[in-house]
Design a protein around this motif. Structure first.
Motif, PDB file in Angstrom:
ATOM      1  N   ALA A 138       8.308 -48.255 -35.447  1.00  0.00           N
ATOM      2  CA  ALA A 138       8.373 -46.855 -35.881  1.00  0.00           C
ATOM      3  C   ALA A 138       9.805 -46.347 -35.941  1.00  0.00           C
ATOM      4  N   GLY A 139      10.732 -47.071 -35.316  1.00  0.00           N
ATOM      5  CA  GLY A 139      12.109 -46.593 -35.236  1.00  0.00           C
ATOM      6  C   GLY A 139      12.229 -45.324 -34.428  1.00  0.00           C
ATOM      7  N   MET A 140      11.307 -45.134 -33.475  1.00  0.00           N
ATOM      8  CA  MET A 140      11.267 -43.907 -32.666  1.00  0.00           C
ATOM      9  C   MET A 140      11.174 -44.271 -31.189  1.00  0.00           C
ATOM     10  N   PRO A 141      11.804 -43.484 -30.320  1.00  0.00           N
ATOM     11  CA  PRO A 141      11.699 -43.762 -28.881  1.00  0.00           C
ATOM     12  C   PRO A 141      10.268 -43.617 -28.379  1.00  0.00           C
ATOM     13  N   ILE A 142       9.794 -44.619 -27.662  1.00  0.00           N
ATOM     14  CA  ILE A 142       8.507 -44.545 -26.965  1.00  0.00           C
ATOM     15  C   ILE A 142       8.688 -43.763 -25.670  1.00  0.00           C
ATOM     16  N   ALA A 143       9.862 -43.927 -25.065  1.00  0.00           N
ATOM     17  CA  ALA A 143      10.150 -43.298 -23.773  1.00  0.00           C
ATOM     18  C   ALA A 143      10.719 -41.904 -23.952  1.00  0.00           C
ATOM     19  N   ASP A 144      10.333 -41.013 -23.070  1.00  0.00           N
ATOM     20  CA  ASP A 144      10.946 -39.698 -22.928  1.00  0.00           C
ATOM     21  C   ASP A 144      11.794 -39.783 -21.662  1.00  0.00           C
ATOM     22  N   VAL A 145      13.071 -40.070 -21.834  1.00  0.00           N
ATOM     23  CA  VAL A 145      13.944 -40.370 -20.703  1.00  0.00           C
ATOM     24  C   VAL A 145      14.047 -39.185 -19.763  1.00  0.00           C
ATOM     25  N   LYS A 146      14.152 -37.988 -20.309  1.00  0.00           N
ATOM     26  CA  LYS A 146      14.317 -36.793 -19.480  1.00  0.00           C
ATOM     27  C   LYS A 146      13.116 -36.583 -18.566  1.00  0.00           C
ATOM     28  N   GLU A 147      11.917 -36.855 -19.070  1.00  0.00           N
ATOM     29  CA  GLU A 147      10.696 -36.656 -18.292  1.00  0.00           C
ATOM     30  C   GLU A 147      10.349 -37.880 -17.441  1.00  0.00           C
ATOM     31  N   GLY A 148      10.914 -39.045 -17.764  1.00  0.00           N
ATOM     32  CA  GLY A 148      10.513 -40.278 -17.097  1.00  0.00           C
ATOM     33  C   GLY A 148       9.118 -40.683 -17.505  1.00  0.00           C
ATOM     34  N   ALA A 149       8.809 -40.519 -18.795  1.00  0.00           N
ATOM     35  CA  ALA A 149       7.465 -40.745 -19.309  1.00  0.00           C
ATOM     36  C   ALA A 149       7.519 -41.673 -20.520  1.00  0.00           C
ATOM     37  N   ALA A 150       6.350 -42.124 -20.971  1.00  0.00           N
ATOM     38  CA  ALA A 150       6.277 -42.937 -22.184  1.00  0.00           C
ATOM     39  C   ALA A 150       4.996 -42.636 -22.929  1.00  0.00           C
ATOM     40  N   CYS A 151       5.078 -42.718 -24.253  1.00  0.00           N
ATOM     41  CA  CYS A 151       3.902 -42.510 -25.104  1.00  0.00           C
ATOM     42  C   CYS A 151       2.895 -43.632 -24.898  1.00  0.00           C
ATOM     43  N   ASP A 152       1.616 -43.298 -25.099  1.00  0.00           N
ATOM     44  CA  ASP A 152       0.553 -44.259 -24.823  1.00  0.00           C
ATOM     45  C   ASP A 152       0.522 -45.438 -25.791  1.00  0.00           C
TER      46      ASP A 152
END
Length: 351
Positions: free
Chosen positions: A304-318
């Motif tokens: 997708a060329g998109m980050p899976i991780a949300d670094v600020k939240e310490g989270a990741a998309c399913d």
């Protein structure tokens, strides 16, 4: 100033005084979906992985989370040693049959707790769970549960942890069973080097289990089969340019078909786990390169060329779907990201 290179914000958000919630809508926990023991074991693993890096308040926070996940696991372990996996939000067990995967994950997380923590009072819980659960691993029918249990006894064996269980014999026997699965299903003449007739989910845990057993026993056959299967998995987990592309959950992978979509963070983490262990053992820089590409998958080097991780939240998309990201950030995906970052952090210190 934070001592950790990752944020604990989302795992803290997802965790209440019972445990970590299984699912989220966006970043908001979906309480009606309840809890899974699988996720408590994974979350415990992630917290243990970062414990040595943390300082001050973050170390205290990790210990609080560790206590929550250990308490959950201790609560749901039945008298026969199995762990009930699916728990409703009101803390009532849901109907199910015992799961080899859940048992294996809990055995691994308990062994890691016993060998990581310094606090004898916390280690008591892990030891009690292991004493009840380890004998059940003998009856496991599925390879992923076996691989977790194999990694656990191998870790205990290497650590010299005193235990009233024949760890070496178990490591030898359970490794032989994984080797047997490989010999049954691998077809070298057609290029199929795997333990099953299909590549499905969490595939990297299988070579990782054998690599862990090789560390404990030194048997060359274990390293040979682990590397054959791992190289095969790497080939099928990357595109033509080498970008990580895990086997999709929408149809899996057989000799005649490979699904591309519904790519899952957990599958990338398990590949990272296997190649990191392979690099630790062999010092083959090709494995380190794959590990770095696994980490990059979370940060946008993906289909997708998109980050899976949300670094600020310490989270990741399913997951990564044909139409883009599944933006829900549940426990499994978030923990996969945190564990991948921990493995990367350790890798950078050795390359």
């Amino acid at each position: 100033m934070p001592s950790l290179p990752v944020s604990l914000k989302h795992i803290r958000r997802m965790t209440d005084d019972t445990g970590i919630a299984e699912h989220a809508l966006g970043i908001i926990p979906r309480r009606k979906e309840g809890y899974s023991t699988d996720d408590q074991a994974r979350a415990l693993w992630a917290c243990l992985a970062w414990l040595d890096v943390a300082e001050g308040d973050e170390k205290e926070e990790l210990h609080r989370l560790i206590d929550t996940y250990l308490s959950f696991m201790l609560w749901v372990q039945r008298e026969d040693g199995h762990f009930h996996n699916n728990i409703a939000f009101d803390r009532t067990p849901e109907d199910e049959t015992p799961s080899d995967d859940c048992l294996g994950r809990c055995i691994w997380a308990s062994a890691l707790t016993l060998t990581t923590l310094q606090d004898e009072d916390r280690k008591l819980a892990a030891k009690q769970m292991l004493e009840k659960a380890l004998p059940l691993a003998e009856e496991m029918a599925f390879p992923r549960g076996r691989a977790y249990a194999l990694a656990a006894v191998s870790l205990l064996l290497r650590s010299g942890c005193p235990f009233d269980f024949d760890l070496r014999e178990a490591a030898e026997r359970w490794a032989d069973r994984l080797i047997g699965s490989y010999r049954t299903h691998a077809r070298p003449e057609t290029g199929w080097h795997w333990y099953e007739p299909a590549l499905t989910y969490s595939n990297g845990v299988l070579p990782w289990g054998l690599l862990s057993a090789y560390e404990a026993t030194g048997r060359p056959e274990l390293l040979d089969v682990a590397e054959q299967s791992l190289r095969f998995l790497i080939r099928l987990s990357a595109d033509e340019e080498g970008r990580i592309r895990p086997v999709g959950n929408r149809g899996w992978c057989t000799p005649g078909h490979r699904a591309m979509w519904d790519q899952q963070p957990i599958d990338v983490m398990k590949l990272m786990l296997a190649v990191s262990k392979a690099y630790e053992i062999t010092r083959d820089k090709d494995y380190a390169d794959v590990a770095k590409r696994c980490r990059n998958w979370f940060h946008g080097d993906n289909d997708a060329g998109m980050p899976i991780a949300d670094v600020k939240e310490g989270a990741a998309c399913d997951g990564l779907e044909e139409n883009g990201l599944n933006r829900n950030k549940g426990a499994e995906a978030t923990i996969a990201y945190l564990l991948t970052e921990s493995l990367y952090h350790s890798l950078v210190g050795t390359t």
